[in-house]
Design a protein around this motif. Structure first.
Motif: not given
Length: 580
Positions: A24-26, A50-51, A163-164, A169-170
């Motif tokens: 998700p951070a990507s 967490g995306g 999710p955490r 990372a996000i």
């Protein structure tokens, strides 16, 4: 039937998604960078679970009309380049035209955009296929919603972390982009709760303050240097603070946050002989160089770059950080931070007087850091005869036969006499090892040393270097040595003890961290040869040591990672006494 087949576009998009979208951070990184390329001044990011469930990025950028919005979801559709020549020196964050179609191919995706208020369009896709198109009345800008990431690629979805973990990372991804773009407003929320709100600010320090607090940001050192076409700016941790807080590393090249181990190693190498082996400092560095000297098209997610000539870049980074560590502001501080410009100790010549390096007046302006406010100190007759030292040296006092103190306009400054002399000797010995030798004192009666086998081996391995440092030694059979000459760094120097302890420290493989053999030897001899805590110093010796320390490259740190200088601010003293 042919063995080689052309993959369906849906499969090709999912393969591209595997390169561009790792987690998700990507997705957050790609969408926010698209917003910045569109000229956004405000970017709002909302994340759920967490995306895993939802990622939404909204901006006030230029937006798109209906035709461009449809083309943006076609693989390799881009407004950033037209020909291969445009890749040279490309300055936009995104340019491949892969991110949006790749993300859309592995999620339930919605794009809502408008080039001007009220005239917008919304497109919905499922697995990369457009399922609905409608008009949308909205403000200028774009909103992208990504739901159920990897819903149609279960093999990838099961590798998502909790999710955490994905949320952490996000946060890191948003922080990196916010650090690279301090003039943009960012907000970040998770599960409906606002977590981060960053207004536009004037520079990197203010942005660091907004993310991690003013106290943390205020304790960092400014880096600002130019070497040829390479400009290095940013913030680094004070050596005295390394290891006391969470390590944070940020590197940007031409305004693009990247991963570059070479730049990080170069910055860390500047800390050699200022921090203990194994410790790694926090770094926030922005490297600027001509756009055609760096290739940003080497990684699908644009997370790495390639330099046309890497060596000058890393050398410029190391030099810039080293210069920052050589200022008075890099010393350890108690009770607040200074906002004054960094000030250097260098620029003066230092002949030897009575065995200790002494600074004499140089044809340059007086260093304002050591200017005396009031009547200059009167030395005793012996000191006046021995030390032709500049009058800018302030009154000095010795406490506990260990610390030298003086008053500065912003606080009380304490110098550890052993650590300070260790730094002075280390730099003198390094110069001797690399460019020649130091003057030696020939002994009236040669000294005989009986060594153990390990110490004897250590001597043979370092014989040439020890001779450069002033130890003239010859063998006398077995592990017995005859010492004819020794260095004389100060009148109390115990040459036999220094040599024995040095050889003992050199036995085995004890070179710490990234130190070279020369650095290890110079540091060892400097430590053993320096004046010790508990030794009473005359006024002349204190002034000599003070002046010599001022002439070193890194006056605020000894060779073991300890501070030579500690500043106690007047604000802290006033607070202790209840004056504020």
């Amino acid at each position: 039937m042919p063995v080689i087949q052309v993959l369906p576009s849906a499969v090709a998009d999912q393969i591209a998604a595997g390169e561009v979208v790792e987690r998700p951070a990507s997705v957050v990184k790609e969408l926010v960078e698209n917003s910045l390329d569109a000229g956004a001044t405000t970017v709002e990011i909302a994340v759920e679970e967490g995306g895993h469930k939802l990622i939404r990025v909204s901006d006030d950028g230029s937006g798109m009309d209906r035709e461009d919005a449809a083309l943006a979801l076609v693989r390799h559709g881009t407004s950033k380049i037209r020909t291969a020549a445009d890749l040279v020196g490309v300055s936009s964050f995104g340019f491949r035209g892969e991110a949006l179609p790749a993300i859309a191919s592995i999620s339930r995706f919605e794009l809502e955009t408008a080039p001007s208020d009220g005239e917008g369009v919304a497109l919905q896709t499922t697995g990369g296929t457009v399922t609905a198109t409608r008009e949308a009345a909205r403000r200028k800008g774009t909103t992208v919603s990504v739901a159920q990431l990897f819903y149609n690629v279960p093999a990838r979805r099961k590798f998502l972390r909790s999710p955490r973990s994905e949320w952490r990372a996000i946060i890191e991804a948003v922080n990196n982009i916010a650090l690279a773009c301090p003039d943009v407003r960012f907000s970040l929320s998770h599960d409906g709760k606002n977590v981060l709100s960053l207004p536009p600010v004037s520079g990197l320090r203010a942005r660091v303050s907004g993310i991690w607090g003013g106290r943390y940001a205020g304790a960092l050192l400014d880096v600002d240097d130019v070497a040829g076409v390479v400009q290095v700016s940013g913030l680094v941790e004070r050596p005295a603070d390394v290891g006391t807080t969470t390590r944070r590393v940020f590197v940007a090249v031409n305004g693009r946050a990247v991963r570059d181990n070479g730049i990080v190693r170069a910055a860390e190498s500047a800390f050699r002989s200022t921090i203990a082996a194994g410790l790694r400092p926090s770094l926030f560095l922005d490297v600027r160089l001509p756009a055609d000297a760096v290739d940003v098209n080497v990684h699908p997610a644009k997370a790495e770059v390639r330099f046309r000539d890497r060596w000058p870049v890393e050398r410029a980074v190391e030099s810039a950080v080293r210069r920052a560590l050589g200022t008075f502001d890099s010393s350890a501080m108690m009770g607040g931070t200074y906002s004054t410009p960094a000030r250097s100790f260098g620029g003066l010549e230092s002949p030897m007087v009575d065995g200790i390096s002494i600074l004499t007046p140089a044809p340059t302006d007086a260093d304002p850091l050591f200017a005396v406010t009031g009547a200059p100190e009167r030395a005793d007759e012996e000191a006046e005869q021995l030390t032709p030292i500049r009058a800018e040296i302030p009154p000095l006092f010795q406490f506990k036969r260990t610390y030298i103190a003086f008053e500065h306009e912003q606080g009380l400054v304490l110098i550890d006499q052993h650590s300070a002399h260790e730094r002075v000797l280390y730099e003198q010995f390094m110069h001797a090892l690399e460019s020649g030798g130091v003057p030696a004192q020939r002994l009236l009666l040669p000294m005989t040393l009986h060594l153990g086998p390990a110490e004897g081996d250590a001597f043979e391995e370092n014989r040439e270097q020890l001779e450069r440092l002033g130890f003239e030694v010859e063998g006398f059979g077995g592990n017995t040595l005859i010492v004819n000459s020794v260095p004389m760094p100060h009148p109390r120097f115990d040459a036999e003890r220094c040599l024995r302890e040095t050889l003992d420290a050199l036995t085995g493989n004890r070179v710490a961290g990234t130190a070279t053999r020369h650095e290890h030897l110079a540091a060892t001899v400097a430590c053993k040869a320096a004046i010790k805590a508990g030794e009473q110093l005359s006024l002349a010796e204190m002034r000599s040591l003070f002046a010599s320390l001022r002439d070193t490259q890194l006056p605020a740190h000894d060779v073991h990672g300890r501070s030579t200088i500690v500043q106690l601010t007047w604000d802290e003293l006033d607070r202790r006494f209840g004056r504020r």
